[in-house]
Design a protein around this motif. Structure first.
Motif, PDB file in Angstrom:
ATOM      1  N   GLU A   1      30.635  87.153  91.350  1.00 58.53           N
ATOM      2  CA  GLU A   1      32.046  87.535  91.230  1.00 58.53           C
ATOM      3  C   GLU A   1      32.779  86.632  90.239  1.00 58.53           C
ATOM      4  O   GLU A   1      33.598  87.102  89.442  1.00 58.53           O
ATOM      5  CB  GLU A   1      32.728  87.471  92.604  1.00 58.53           C
ATOM      6  CG  GLU A   1      34.198  87.865  92.609  1.00 58.53           C
ATOM      7  CD  GLU A   1      34.438  89.358  92.453  1.00 58.53           C
ATOM      8  OE1 GLU A   1      35.616  89.755  92.362  1.00 58.53           O
ATOM      9  OE2 GLU A   1      33.457  90.135  92.400  1.00 58.53           O
ATOM     10  N   GLU A   2      32.470  85.337  90.271  1.00 59.86           N
ATOM     11  CA  GLU A   2      33.120  84.412  89.338  1.00 59.86           C
ATOM     12  C   GLU A   2      32.688  84.689  87.905  1.00 59.86           C
ATOM     13  O   GLU A   2      33.504  84.669  86.974  1.00 59.86           O
ATOM     14  CB  GLU A   2      32.792  82.964  89.715  1.00 59.86           C
ATOM     15  CG  GLU A   2      33.519  81.939  88.853  1.00 59.86           C
ATOM     16  CD  GLU A   2      33.194  80.507  89.238  1.00 59.86           C
ATOM     17  OE1 GLU A   2      33.452  79.610  88.414  1.00 59.86           O
ATOM     18  OE2 GLU A   2      32.689  80.292  90.367  1.00 59.86           O
TER      19      GLU A   2
ATOM     20  N   THR B   1      34.454  87.897  86.757  1.00 62.42           N
ATOM     21  CA  THR B   1      35.884  87.701  86.519  1.00 62.42           C
ATOM     22  C   THR B   1      36.121  86.928  85.235  1.00 62.42           C
ATOM     23  O   THR B   1      37.005  87.281  84.442  1.00 62.42           O
ATOM     24  CB  THR B   1      36.524  86.961  87.715  1.00 62.42           C
ATOM     25  OG1 THR B   1      36.280  87.702  88.908  1.00 62.42           O
ATOM     26  CG2 THR B   1      38.031  86.820  87.511  1.00 62.42           C
TER      27      THR B   1
ATOM     28  N   ASN C   1      35.522  89.230  82.316  1.00 66.31           N
ATOM     29  CA  ASN C   1      36.614  90.189  82.159  1.00 66.31           C
ATOM     30  C   ASN C   1      37.875  89.538  81.593  1.00 66.31           C
ATOM     31  O   ASN C   1      38.610  90.161  80.819  1.00 66.31           O
ATOM     32  CB  ASN C   1      36.922  90.853  83.505  1.00 66.31           C
ATOM     33  CG  ASN C   1      35.887  91.890  83.886  1.00 66.31           C
ATOM     34  OD1 ASN C   1      35.171  92.409  83.026  1.00 66.31           O
ATOM     35  ND2 ASN C   1      35.790  92.196  85.166  1.00 66.31           N
TER      36      ASN C   1
ATOM     37  N   MET D   1      34.808  94.385  89.817  1.00 66.24           N
ATOM     38  CA  MET D   1      35.182  93.188  90.582  1.00 66.24           C
ATOM     39  C   MET D   1      35.481  93.593  92.016  1.00 66.24           C
ATOM     40  O   MET D   1      36.073  94.640  92.270  1.00 66.24           O
ATOM     41  CB  MET D   1      36.415  92.523  89.958  1.00 66.24           C
ATOM     42  CG  MET D   1      36.178  91.945  88.576  1.00 66.24           C
ATOM     43  SD  MET D   1      37.708  91.438  87.740  1.00 66.24           S
ATOM     44  CE  MET D   1      38.366  93.047  87.261  1.00 66.24           C
TER      45      MET D   1
ATOM     46  N   HIS E   1      41.421  89.397  91.634  1.00 64.73           N
ATOM     47  CA  HIS E   1      40.769  89.238  90.332  1.00 64.73           C
ATOM     48  C   HIS E   1      41.164  90.361  89.382  1.00 64.73           C
ATOM     49  O   HIS E   1      41.337  90.136  88.183  1.00 64.73           O
ATOM     50  CB  HIS E   1      39.249  89.168  90.513  1.00 64.73           C
ATOM     51  CG  HIS E   1      38.803  87.947  91.241  1.00 64.73           C
ATOM     52  ND1 HIS E   1      37.568  87.847  91.866  1.00 64.73           N
ATOM     53  CD2 HIS E   1      39.426  86.765  91.481  1.00 64.73           C
ATOM     54  CE1 HIS E   1      37.450  86.657  92.429  1.00 64.73           C
ATOM     55  NE2 HIS E   1      38.569  85.988  92.217  1.00 64.73           N
ATOM     56  N   ARG E   2      41.286  91.581  89.902  1.00 63.55           N
ATOM     57  CA  ARG E   2      41.747  92.690  89.052  1.00 63.55           C
ATOM     58  C   ARG E   2      43.165  92.418  88.553  1.00 63.55           C
ATOM     59  O   ARG E   2      43.501  92.714  87.407  1.00 63.55           O
ATOM     60  CB  ARG E   2      41.683  94.014  89.828  1.00 63.55           C
ATOM     61  CG  ARG E   2      40.280  94.577  89.949  1.00 63.55           C
ATOM     62  CD  ARG E   2      40.293  95.993  90.488  1.00 63.55           C
ATOM     63  NE  ARG E   2      40.603  96.014  91.915  1.00 63.55           N
ATOM     64  CZ  ARG E   2      39.690  95.918  92.874  1.00 63.55           C
ATOM     65  NH1 ARG E   2      38.406  95.785  92.571  1.00 63.55           N
ATOM     66  NH2 ARG E   2      40.052  95.952  94.142  1.00 63.55           N
TER      67      ARG E   2
ATOM     68  N   VAL F   1      43.155  89.965  85.667  1.00 65.75           N
ATOM     69  CA  VAL F   1      42.755  90.592  84.409  1.00 65.75           C
ATOM     70  C   VAL F   1      43.917  91.388  83.815  1.00 65.75           C
ATOM     71  O   VAL F   1      44.202  91.309  82.612  1.00 65.75           O
ATOM     72  CB  VAL F   1      41.520  91.493  84.626  1.00 65.75           C
ATOM     73  CG1 VAL F   1      41.239  92.332  83.387  1.00 65.75           C
ATOM     74  CG2 VAL F   1      40.307  90.647  84.981  1.00 65.75           C
TER      75      VAL F   1
END
Length: 413
Positions: A311-312, A315, A318, A345, A350-351, A354
């Motif tokens: 996930e990191e 992110t 992105n 994600m 996190h979205r 971005v």
């Protein structure tokens, strides 16, 4: 700090805008083929099409221009009728009308024109018949917005409209008033020419690409203008003195042996920025595919492995991609619908990071851009207005064999 790099040849002017050494805008203009956007014409209505609520008007170009009913109604929405009238009640074939080009002709389509006239100045946009005062949304302080609106209301005449541009923030009333007086005189000149000209006639052309940048985005106190032509440098100095007198000397003449675009790294950044596959820091990639009204950008981790967890890593990739996509949309002057396929994600936070990153980068873009949000498929959807042609003189040529698809049309058994 911004640097504007201008390369002039006998037939073309090429302009590159650098922010801290990074290329963010590029445009080119042939000396005899200046764009139509912003130009005023005395035109004649050729056809009125009730089914399309539009008319075609002759402005003297190869293709007749397109005039939609909304561009004939009053420019102030509050002054428009509750029920939109038929175009036939507003225009008749053979009628003469003054129009302004708002979108360049493209492909088989003629120019898009309007009767909502606008004349941009340094501090304001003047609208002869709009009857309202607007303030740029990028000015956030409420007290300053109220001050600028008050200045506009005091200065404008009953039928006039004024939009206070972002750069008008903290400017005195005298500066705004001087800008308004100049633009009023410009409109009076256009009106007088319209009365005496035969149809079709060009009444007023917009500025060159160099002058437009100086007018719209150049700050003589902190930005730099570098040109490789003594004649162009002199013209820029005269225009700058007229627009912002103050004794600043931000214009510099380049005298190096290699091309100015090579010396400032513009040529190399152009080749990278206009490629289909763009490498990001750490090995991630963007794949950039364009149709006429749709652009699709695919983000891939490729060789990037920079996070402690999946996930990191996703992110971070992105966020890198959002930063670069915001810059490249502006550089490539991408318009229409833009779909970005970021890597999936898991977390909403996190979205949002971005989206915030992309919004921060595109906030520097002078062209109207709107992020619509994430679709149910996890794609980010946005739109960007586009009025002018692609960057003349650089955009890659379309392959005559495959038409840009990469696939041959000749199939053999």
């Amino acid at each position: 700090m911004k640097q504007m790099i201008v390369h002039s040849t006998q037939h073309m002017t090429r302009m590159a805008l650098l922010e801290n050494g990074k290329l963010v805008e590029y445009a080119a203009e042939r000396d005899q083929q200046q764009g139509l956007v912003g130009s005023f014409y005395k035109a004649r209505v050729i056809n009125v099409l009730p089914g399309m609520q539009a008319a075609f008007v002759d402005i003297g170009q190869k293709k007749n221009a397109f005039l939609y009913v909304d561009d004939v109604l009053h420019p102030h929405l509050e002054k428009q009728p509750a029920v939109k009238p038929s175009i036939e009640t507003l225009l008749q074939p053979g009628q003469d009308i003054v129009v302004q080009v708002r979108k360049e002709p493209r492909g088989g389509k003629g120019a898009r024109v309007t009767t909502h006239y606008t004349l941009p100045g340094r501090w304001i946009v003047f609208m002869p018949f709009a009857e309202y005062v607007g303030v740029s949304k990028k000015i956030n302080r409420e007290s300053e917005r109220n001050r600028l609106k008050g200045i506009g209301e005091r200065l404008r005449r009953a039928e006039e409209g004024i939009i206070m541009r972002t750069v008008s923030e903290d400017q005195p009333q005298e500066a705004v008033g001087g800008d308004l007086a100049f633009l009023r005189a410009q409109w009076d000149h256009i009106s007088r020419r319209a009365l005496s000209s035969e149809v079709p006639a060009l009444l007023h052309s917009d500025l060159s690409i160099v002058q437009r940048f100086i007018r719209d985005a150049f700050n003589p106190e902190r930005d730099e203008l570098v040109l490789d032509s003594a004649k162009a440098a002199k013209e820029a100095e005269v225009f700058l003195d007229d627009m912002a007198p103050g004794g600043y000397k931000p214009v510099r003449l380049y005298s190096g042996k290699e091309s100015i675009l090579t010396a400032y790294g513009v040529q190399e950044q152009l080749h990278r920025g206009f490629a289909r596959k763009i490498m990001l820091e750490g090995g991630a990639t963007l794949i950039w595919d364009e149709a006429e009204a749709l652009t699709v950008i695919d983000v891939n981790t490729a060789q990037y492995t920079g996070g402690a967890s999946l996930e990191e890593t996703v992110t971070r990739t992105n966020l890198l991609a959002a930063e670069e996509i915001g810059r490249l949309i502006r550089l490539r002057d991408t318009g229409g619908i833009i779909i970005i396929d970021f890597i999936d994600m898991e977390q909403e936070e996190h979205r949002r990071m971005v989206t915030d990153c992309l919004e921060r980068v595109i906030s520097k873009d002078r062209t109207k851009t709107h992020i619509l949000g994430w679709t149910r498929l996890g794609l980010l959807e946005m739109t960007r207005k586009k009025a002018r042609h692609d960057s003349t003189g650089f955009a890659p040529a379309i392959c005559p064999c495959c038409g840009g698809t990469g696939k041959s049309g000749n199939w053999h058994e």
